[in-house]
Design a protein around this motif. Structure first.
Motif, PDB file in Angstrom:
ATOM      1  N   PHE A 260      66.780  19.999 -24.790  1.00  0.00           N
ATOM      2  CA  PHE A 260      67.272  19.121 -23.813  1.00  0.00           C
ATOM      3  C   PHE A 260      67.349  20.560 -22.097  1.00  0.00           C
ATOM      4  O   PHE A 260      67.063  21.365 -22.951  1.00  0.00           O
ATOM      5  CB  PHE A 260      68.198  18.747 -22.939  1.00  0.00           C
ATOM      6  N   ILE A 261      66.827  20.294 -21.178  1.00  0.00           N
ATOM      7  CA  ILE A 261      66.897  21.380 -19.848  1.00  0.00           C
ATOM      8  C   ILE A 261      67.282  20.698 -19.256  1.00  0.00           C
ATOM      9  O   ILE A 261      67.035  19.342 -18.938  1.00  0.00           O
ATOM     10  CB  ILE A 261      65.254  21.844 -19.947  1.00  0.00           C
ATOM     11  N   ARG A 262      67.758  21.343 -17.865  1.00  0.00           N
ATOM     12  CA  ARG A 262      68.529  21.270 -16.585  1.00  0.00           C
ATOM     13  C   ARG A 262      67.614  20.435 -16.441  1.00  0.00           C
ATOM     14  O   ARG A 262      66.376  20.820 -16.009  1.00  0.00           O
ATOM     15  CB  ARG A 262      69.154  22.418 -15.899  1.00  0.00           C
ATOM     16  N   LYS A 263      67.035  19.540 -14.686  1.00  0.00           N
ATOM     17  CA  LYS A 263      66.559  18.570 -13.943  1.00  0.00           C
ATOM     18  C   LYS A 263      65.211  18.143 -15.536  1.00  0.00           C
ATOM     19  O   LYS A 263      64.255  18.626 -14.431  1.00  0.00           O
ATOM     20  CB  LYS A 263      66.023  20.169 -13.002  1.00  0.00           C
ATOM     21  N   LEU A 264      65.296  18.282 -16.199  1.00  0.00           N
ATOM     22  CA  LEU A 264      65.118  17.539 -17.228  1.00  0.00           C
ATOM     23  C   LEU A 264      63.391  16.027 -17.139  1.00  0.00           C
ATOM     24  O   LEU A 264      64.313  15.210 -15.962  1.00  0.00           O
ATOM     25  CB  LEU A 264      65.692  16.600 -18.891  1.00  0.00           C
ATOM     26  N   PRO A 265      62.575  16.111 -16.916  1.00  0.00           N
ATOM     27  CA  PRO A 265      62.310  15.087 -15.796  1.00  0.00           C
ATOM     28  C   PRO A 265      62.002  13.760 -16.208  1.00  0.00           C
ATOM     29  O   PRO A 265      62.256  13.514 -17.812  1.00  0.00           O
ATOM     30  CB  PRO A 265      60.371  15.481 -15.998  1.00  0.00           C
ATOM     31  N   HIS A 266      62.809  13.014 -15.935  1.00  0.00           N
ATOM     32  CA  HIS A 266      62.438  11.298 -16.429  1.00  0.00           C
ATOM     33  C   HIS A 266      61.275  10.853 -16.488  1.00  0.00           C
ATOM     34  O   HIS A 266      61.464   9.439 -17.934  1.00  0.00           O
ATOM     35  CB  HIS A 266      62.778  10.562 -14.798  1.00  0.00           C
ATOM     36  N   GLU A 267      60.087  11.536 -15.929  1.00  0.00           N
ATOM     37  CA  GLU A 267      59.503  10.873 -17.140  1.00  0.00           C
ATOM     38  C   GLU A 267      59.041  11.783 -18.284  1.00  0.00           C
ATOM     39  O   GLU A 267      58.856  10.306 -19.746  1.00  0.00           O
ATOM     40  CB  GLU A 267      57.707  11.425 -17.101  1.00  0.00           C
ATOM     41  N   LEU A 268      59.993  12.578 -18.545  1.00  0.00           N
ATOM     42  CA  LEU A 268      59.705  13.181 -20.100  1.00  0.00           C
ATOM     43  C   LEU A 268      60.988  12.275 -20.697  1.00  0.00           C
ATOM     44  O   LEU A 268      60.573  11.434 -21.910  1.00  0.00           O
ATOM     45  CB  LEU A 268      60.218  14.384 -20.389  1.00  0.00           C
ATOM     46  N   VAL A 269      61.883  11.970 -20.526  1.00  0.00           N
ATOM     47  CA  VAL A 269      63.147  10.917 -21.476  1.00  0.00           C
ATOM     48  C   VAL A 269      62.290   9.503 -21.125  1.00  0.00           C
ATOM     49  O   VAL A 269      62.778   9.215 -22.476  1.00  0.00           O
ATOM     50  CB  VAL A 269      64.787  10.680 -20.468  1.00  0.00           C
ATOM     51  N   ALA A 270      61.901   9.357 -20.660  1.00  0.00           N
ATOM     52  CA  ALA A 270      61.811   8.008 -20.578  1.00  0.00           C
ATOM     53  C   ALA A 270      60.500   7.685 -22.322  1.00  0.00           C
ATOM     54  O   ALA A 270      60.239   6.884 -22.897  1.00  0.00           O
ATOM     55  CB  ALA A 270      60.620   6.405 -19.455  1.00  0.00           C
ATOM     56  N   ALA A 271      59.803   8.501 -21.996  1.00  0.00           N
ATOM     57  CA  ALA A 271      58.212   8.435 -22.416  1.00  0.00           C
ATOM     58  C   ALA A 271      59.408   9.166 -24.407  1.00  0.00           C
ATOM     59  O   ALA A 271      58.072   8.690 -25.210  1.00  0.00           O
ATOM     60  CB  ALA A 271      57.301   9.390 -22.226  1.00  0.00           C
ATOM     61  N   PHE A 272      60.100   9.783 -24.444  1.00  0.00           N
ATOM     62  CA  PHE A 272      60.571  10.842 -25.485  1.00  0.00           C
ATOM     63  C   PHE A 272      61.156   9.742 -25.673  1.00  0.00           C
ATOM     64  O   PHE A 272      61.639  10.439 -26.715  1.00  0.00           O
ATOM     65  CB  PHE A 272      61.048  12.227 -25.325  1.00  0.00           C
ATOM     66  N   ARG A 273      60.899   8.144 -25.350  1.00  0.00           N
ATOM     67  CA  ARG A 273      62.283   7.146 -25.745  1.00  0.00           C
ATOM     68  C   ARG A 273      62.497   6.493 -27.863  1.00  0.00           C
ATOM     69  O   ARG A 273      63.286   6.872 -28.189  1.00  0.00           O
ATOM     70  CB  ARG A 273      62.896   6.344 -25.441  1.00  0.00           C
ATOM     71  N   ALA A 274      60.944   6.555 -28.049  1.00  0.00           N
ATOM     72  CA  ALA A 274      61.255   6.258 -29.444  1.00  0.00           C
ATOM     73  C   ALA A 274      61.894   7.589 -30.478  1.00  0.00           C
ATOM     74  O   ALA A 274      62.444   8.041 -31.391  1.00  0.00           O
ATOM     75  CB  ALA A 274      59.381   6.476 -29.625  1.00  0.00           C
TER      76      ALA A 274
END
Length: 431
Positions: A260-274
């Motif tokens: 993880f990282i600070r200010k983790l892009p929401h796009e990444l959280v959504a895309a990497f949900r799998a």
């Protein structure tokens, strides 16, 4: 053309820009230090920084007019060809800044996505990165073709990159739908793998932590495996599962996950949900913290933020304070004493790993439930399910149904609790 005439692509020369906002959760200098490491990890040369204290970003150009002119002069003086902003820019801000500075503009989100595009190795990882990039790109299509033709490729354009950035919204949405379907297949495959682990009655422990905290090195130390580990940001994108022995003789399945990282892009959280489902489905988390980092506390807090976003903040967690070979022992002892369920370790030297395994064993929830179940003949699928995911000790066929004595992991036993013998027998006799 012969490869001997090929030349290495020159490094992009960049300026970093950040705002000191009164309501920011992060220290600006530390955030820019991290942005510099990210830029260098992506292959850029950092030439300088520019900061401004503001109550909020300017809605049109992020910076105030005077500071924007100062940035333009800095870009000219250093001959930079890239400016990286520490916060995510709106589409309008990006276009306006590009016109004003006449160099390529990217933000922290684009930079992280670019690094992920470089690091992705498996088909799943590449799909997840592409989905995240397309989600980011979709609202920013207006005018992007002209800017790319003028500014060329490089950082921020890898992955789907130059071959796909000029396609229209309809084709992007169609591609995103295709990726989601492919990732659904991946999720089903992962679910099958998890069911196999559940059938083996082995608890699952996910290693989580800030990027470069040492999770992969720790996995290798605890399991004797040789998972790729490197001292760089986002060395691991795809989850890896290995078995480790516990002091009491049992075993645990350890899952290495993306950092993880600070200010983790929401796009990444959504895309990497799998991939991140491995975190939400785990029985226990081991939060690996790089104690040698001067801002380790903020890094740990950033991980907690992402865990809350994933719905995994309430899972039982062991804190593994790593890299203690680089830290004053008195400071290490103080931190561990005031932290419940914590162990001080060095994944590099092996120090403290026995204590960590003991903490993991002590923190795992009760694993096995032995019970008797009464299954009506009309619900034979329940019998098959118990056989698949549990250990059947005894099975008898009676007048009203099948009686099974079995061992199941606790969370699985809860799924067939209505068939526990006392309750189920009452139900059968009532019928």
């Amino acid at each position: 053309m012969s490869r001997q005439f090929e030349t290495e692509e020159p490094r992009e020369r960049c300026i970093l820009v950040g705002l000191d906002l009164p309501d920011s959760a992060w220290d600006l200098d530390e955030s820019l230090d991290e942005l510099e490491r990210l830029a260098e990890s992506a292959g850029a040369e950092v030439l300088g920084r520019l900061t401004q204290a503001r109550r909020r970003p300017d809605p049109g150009k992020y910076l105030g007019a005077g500071k924007l002119e100062e940035l333009r002069e800095l870009v000219s003086a250093t001959e930079a060809n890239l400016v990286i902003f520490d916060d995510e820019l709106s589409p309008a801000q990006g276009r306006n800044l590009e016109r004003a500075l006449e160099v390529k503009i990217i933000d922290r989100t684009q930079l992280i996505l670019d690094i992920f595009a470089q690091r992705a190795r498996t088909k799943e990882g590449k799909l997840q990165v592409e989905l995240a990039q397309l989600r980011y790109l979709l609202p920013r299509l207006a005018g992007i073709g002209a800017s790319l033709s003028r500014l060329g490729g490089g950082i921020g354009t890898r992955g789907p990159g130059e071959t796909k950035l000029e396609v229209d919204r309809r084709r992007i949405r169609s591609r995103m739908a295709d990726i989601r379907r492919e990732l659904e297949d991946v999720m089903r495959s992962r679910a099958e793998q998890r069911r196999g682990r559940e059938a083996a009655l082995a608890p699952v422990c996910a290693l989580v932590g800030y990027t470069n905290a040492g999770k992969s090195t720790l996995l290798n130390r605890l399991t004797g495996s040789e998972v790729y580990a490197d001292d760089r940001l986002f060395a691991t994108l795809d989850p890896t599962v290995r078995r480790a022995r516990l002091p009491g003789g049992g075993s645990v399945l350890l899952v290495d996950t993306v950092g993880f990282i600070r200010k983790l892009p929401h796009e990444l959280v959504a895309a990497f949900r799998a991939t991140l489902e491995e975190v939400t489905e785990a029985d226990l988390l081991v939060h690996v913290v790089d104690l040698s980092s001067p801002d380790w506390y903020d890094q740990a807090r950033a991980v907690d933020v992402v865990l809350r976003e994933l719905g995994a903040a309430d899972k039982p967690t062991v804190m593994a304070f790593n890299k203690i070979d680089r830290v004053d022992p008195a400071e290490v002892q103080m931190i561990v004493r005031r932290t419940p369920r914590a162990a001080a370790i060095s994944a590099a030297t092996g120090e403290g790993l026995d204590e960590l395994l003991a903490a993991i064993e002590a923190s795992l929830p009760e694993r096995i439930v032995r019970a008797k179940y009464a299954i009506p003949y009309g619900e034979a699928h329940v019998v098959a399910w118990i056989h698949r995911y549990g250990r059947v000790l005894k099975e008898e066929y009676g007048a009203d149904g099948i009686e099974i004595e079995a061992e199941l992991r606790q969370n699985l036993a809860e799924r067939v609790a209505p068939y526990r013998e006392v309750r189920a027998t009452r139900s059968l006799s009532d019928g």
